[in-house]
Write a protein that holds these residues in place. Structure first.
Motif, PDB file in Angstrom:
ATOM      1  N   PHE A 184       0.798  -1.123   0.169  1.00  0.00           N
ATOM      2  CA  PHE A 184      -0.027   0.223  -0.073  1.00  0.00           C
ATOM      3  C   PHE A 184       0.774   1.132   0.077  1.00  0.00           C
ATOM      4  O   PHE A 184       0.823   2.339  -0.893  1.00  0.00           O
ATOM      5  CB  PHE A 184      -1.128   0.008   1.180  1.00  0.00           C
ATOM      6  N   VAL A 185       1.813   1.291   0.955  1.00  0.00           N
ATOM      7  CA  VAL A 185       2.556   2.597   1.304  1.00  0.00           C
ATOM      8  C   VAL A 185       3.240   3.142   0.130  1.00  0.00           C
ATOM      9  O   VAL A 185       3.405   4.069  -0.348  1.00  0.00           O
ATOM     10  CB  VAL A 185       3.367   2.651   2.447  1.00  0.00           C
ATOM     11  N   GLU A 186       4.365   1.838  -0.431  1.00  0.00           N
ATOM     12  CA  GLU A 186       5.007   2.433  -1.519  1.00  0.00           C
ATOM     13  C   GLU A 186       4.429   2.449  -3.098  1.00  0.00           C
ATOM     14  O   GLU A 186       4.603   3.369  -3.549  1.00  0.00           O
ATOM     15  CB  GLU A 186       5.949   1.193  -1.690  1.00  0.00           C
ATOM     16  N   VAL A 187       3.364   1.589  -3.149  1.00  0.00           N
ATOM     17  CA  VAL A 187       2.648   1.759  -4.254  1.00  0.00           C
ATOM     18  C   VAL A 187       1.936   3.257  -4.419  1.00  0.00           C
ATOM     19  O   VAL A 187       1.856   3.850  -5.338  1.00  0.00           O
ATOM     20  CB  VAL A 187       1.615   0.623  -4.495  1.00  0.00           C
ATOM     21  N   PHE A 188       0.861   3.654  -3.277  1.00  0.00           N
ATOM     22  CA  PHE A 188       0.447   4.633  -3.130  1.00  0.00           C
ATOM     23  C   PHE A 188       1.167   5.826  -3.329  1.00  0.00           C
ATOM     24  O   PHE A 188       0.991   7.068  -4.335  1.00  0.00           O
ATOM     25  CB  PHE A 188      -0.136   4.580  -1.735  1.00  0.00           C
ATOM     26  N   GLY A 189       2.506   5.898  -2.607  1.00  0.00           N
ATOM     27  CA  GLY A 189       3.218   7.064  -2.797  1.00  0.00           C
ATOM     28  C   GLY A 189       4.017   7.074  -3.951  1.00  0.00           C
ATOM     29  O   GLY A 189       4.087   8.290  -4.584  1.00  0.00           O
ATOM     30  N   SER A 249       0.968  10.305   0.323  1.00  0.00           N
ATOM     31  CA  SER A 249       1.930   9.918   1.196  1.00  0.00           C
ATOM     32  C   SER A 249       2.930  10.716   1.617  1.00  0.00           C
ATOM     33  O   SER A 249       3.286  11.819   0.836  1.00  0.00           O
ATOM     34  CB  SER A 249       2.632   8.842   0.546  1.00  0.00           C
ATOM     35  N   SER A 250       3.822  10.569   2.787  1.00  0.00           N
ATOM     36  CA  SER A 250       4.982  11.316   2.858  1.00  0.00           C
ATOM     37  C   SER A 250       5.997  11.375   1.808  1.00  0.00           C
ATOM     38  O   SER A 250       6.543  12.582   1.706  1.00  0.00           O
ATOM     39  CB  SER A 250       5.702  10.718   4.311  1.00  0.00           C
ATOM     40  N   MET A 251       6.316  10.190   1.243  1.00  0.00           N
ATOM     41  CA  MET A 251       7.177  10.164   0.063  1.00  0.00           C
ATOM     42  C   MET A 251       6.651  11.127  -0.956  1.00  0.00           C
ATOM     43  O   MET A 251       7.397  11.835  -1.634  1.00  0.00           O
ATOM     44  CB  MET A 251       7.338   8.849  -0.366  1.00  0.00           C
ATOM     45  N   GLN A 252       5.400  11.129  -1.455  1.00  0.00           N
ATOM     46  CA  GLN A 252       4.789  11.949  -2.345  1.00  0.00           C
ATOM     47  C   GLN A 252       4.951  13.280  -2.083  1.00  0.00           C
ATOM     48  O   GLN A 252       5.487  14.033  -3.066  1.00  0.00           O
ATOM     49  CB  GLN A 252       3.463  11.509  -2.585  1.00  0.00           C
ATOM     50  N   ARG A 253       4.686  13.717  -0.703  1.00  0.00           N
ATOM     51  CA  ARG A 253       4.562  15.055  -0.394  1.00  0.00           C
ATOM     52  C   ARG A 253       6.037  15.598  -0.484  1.00  0.00           C
ATOM     53  O   ARG A 253       6.579  16.867  -0.953  1.00  0.00           O
ATOM     54  CB  ARG A 253       4.436  15.393   0.993  1.00  0.00           C
ATOM     55  N   ASP A 254       7.197  14.782  -0.074  1.00  0.00           N
ATOM     56  CA  ASP A 254       8.442  15.366  -0.081  1.00  0.00           C
ATOM     57  C   ASP A 254       9.092  15.534  -1.440  1.00  0.00           C
ATOM     58  O   ASP A 254       9.767  16.358  -1.829  1.00  0.00           O
ATOM     59  CB  ASP A 254       9.231  14.168   0.627  1.00  0.00           C
ATOM     60  N   ILE A 255       8.915  14.410  -2.495  1.00  0.00           N
ATOM     61  CA  ILE A 255       9.048  14.580  -3.766  1.00  0.00           C
ATOM     62  C   ILE A 255       8.438  15.994  -4.546  1.00  0.00           C
ATOM     63  O   ILE A 255       8.885  16.665  -5.259  1.00  0.00           O
ATOM     64  CB  ILE A 255       8.518  13.404  -4.670  1.00  0.00           C
ATOM     65  N   ALA A 256       7.177  15.972  -4.134  1.00  0.00           N
ATOM     66  CA  ALA A 256       6.608  17.241  -4.541  1.00  0.00           C
ATOM     67  C   ALA A 256       7.144  18.738  -4.031  1.00  0.00           C
ATOM     68  O   ALA A 256       7.132  19.676  -4.953  1.00  0.00           O
ATOM     69  CB  ALA A 256       4.984  17.181  -4.309  1.00  0.00           C
ATOM     70  N   ASP A 257       7.634  18.684  -2.755  1.00  0.00           N
ATOM     71  CA  ASP A 257       8.242  19.822  -2.405  1.00  0.00           C
ATOM     72  C   ASP A 257       9.798  19.949  -2.661  1.00  0.00           C
ATOM     73  O   ASP A 257      10.460  20.913  -2.068  1.00  0.00           O
ATOM     74  CB  ASP A 257       8.183  19.609  -0.719  1.00  0.00           C
ATOM     75  N   GLY A 258      10.313  18.787  -3.444  1.00  0.00           N
ATOM     76  CA  GLY A 258      11.836  18.999  -3.790  1.00  0.00           C
ATOM     77  C   GLY A 258      12.733  18.736  -2.793  1.00  0.00           C
ATOM     78  O   GLY A 258      13.828  19.304  -2.824  1.00  0.00           O
ATOM     79  N   VAL A 259      12.321  18.179  -1.802  1.00  0.00           N
ATOM     80  CA  VAL A 259      13.224  17.592  -0.646  1.00  0.00           C
ATOM     81  C   VAL A 259      13.566  16.265  -0.752  1.00  0.00           C
ATOM     82  O   VAL A 259      12.955  15.423  -1.320  1.00  0.00           O
ATOM     83  CB  VAL A 259      12.570  18.253   0.562  1.00  0.00           C
ATOM     84  N   PRO A 260      14.595  15.667   0.077  1.00  0.00           N
ATOM     85  CA  PRO A 260      14.900  14.442  -0.018  1.00  0.00           C
ATOM     86  C   PRO A 260      13.810  13.520   0.406  1.00  0.00           C
ATOM     87  O   PRO A 260      12.818  13.823   1.288  1.00  0.00           O
ATOM     88  CB  PRO A 260      16.033  14.243   1.172  1.00  0.00           C
TER      89      PRO A 260
END
Length: 300
Positions: A184-189, A249-260
């Protein structure tokens, strides 16, 4: 029992607050501004009970803890973050490492440092948000830590978690749970970051891709000998259907924000595992390549 939690983010901070409030012997390991705030003002916690400050002891490294029984790794699994060996340097010889990270590789990486017998693979469930340095929120839903050991130390740890209001759950085959959560988490993100949409759109307009990505995870897990239930994908899709439509997801938000982000630790881990067992994962390959390029272009 003496407990240390490495990382004062969403999960580590909230767990530490509840443990401290229940009377457990817990210390946070943090650095930089987060450590300064923890030591000066305390940990700000928001949940259904209140908006409050909790004073949790905090140090800069586990080397400052002469005695510790269980160390929870609650940092994000970032490719650019301090590696596991450095995080655990100076760890007392008998201490056990409890994994909370959303990566199917995390337990193996920790085991390379301290040995398999001193690592508890685990899964955290709950809706947590990191609001800023030493600031966390719990938004409801499940509140649990599921792990795979069932010895005396782990039973004591589970009892302490339960006393703090966190469900401490033993799983007879914890890697099944680790891979089901990744489904769920990896696929969703990954898909959410790729198409830049919230969960409600993923489970409607991109439903076929969402399910196909989950099928790829299931095939890789099976190739590794993980005994996923035959209905794992169906149950995970049903779970996605029950979640709020505006979820990201947290990963999705980080990618969108341009942070690690945890792209390499989550999606990259699936791709590497697939190559190891000879399973084809074309959708994962596409998403990982595209998002990796995006991070490179952002200088990450």
């Amino acid at each position: 029992m003496k407990i240390a939690i490495i990382g004062a983010g969403a999960v580590g901070g909230y767990f530490a607050a509840l443990l401290q409030e229940s009377g457990a012997d817990v210390t946070l390991v943090a650095r930089g501004q987060t450590l300064e705030v923890l030591q000066s003002s305390g940990l700000r916690v928001k949940d259904a009970k209140s908006d409050r400050y909790v004073q949790v002891p905090a140090v800069a490294s586990v080397q400052e803890l002469p005695e510790v029984d269980v160390v929870m790794i609650a940092t994000k699994a970032l490719a650019t973050s301090t590696n596991t060996e450095e995080l655990l340097r100076g760890l007392p010889e008998n201490a056990v490492v409890a994994i909370t990270q959303n990566s199917v590789e995390s337990a193996d990486i920790a085991a390379e440092v301290v040995g398999t017998d001193r690592v508890w693979p685990g899964v955290v469930r709950g809706f947590f948000v990191h609001d800023g340095p030493a600031q966390v929120s719990y938004l409801g839903g499940p509140l649990s830590y599921t792990f795979g050991d069932s010895g005396e130390l782990s039973q004591q740890f589970a009892d302490i978690l339960n006393e703090a209001g966190i469900d401490g759950i033993f799983h007879p085959d914890i890697l099944v749970d680790v891979w089901e959560k990744a489904m769920f988490v990896e696929v969703f993100g990954g898909l959410g970051a790729f198409v830049e949409k919230q969960l409600g759109t993923l489970r409607t307009h991109f439903r076929a891709s969402l399910e196909a990505l989950m099928e790829e995870v299931a095939e890789v897990a099976t190739g590794l000998g993980i005994a996923l239930p035959s209905d794992a994908v169906e149950r995970t899709m049903n779970f996605a259907d029950r979640m709020p439509e505006d979820s990201t997801s947290s990963m999705q938000r980080d990618i969108a924000d341009g942070v690690p982000s945890e792209l390499d630790a989550q999606t990259g881990a699936i791709v590497r595992a697939a190559r190891k067992v000879g399973v084809k994962t074309p959708l994962h390959d596409l998403i990982y390549a595209a998002l990796s390029l995006k991070e490179e272009e952002n200088g990450l």
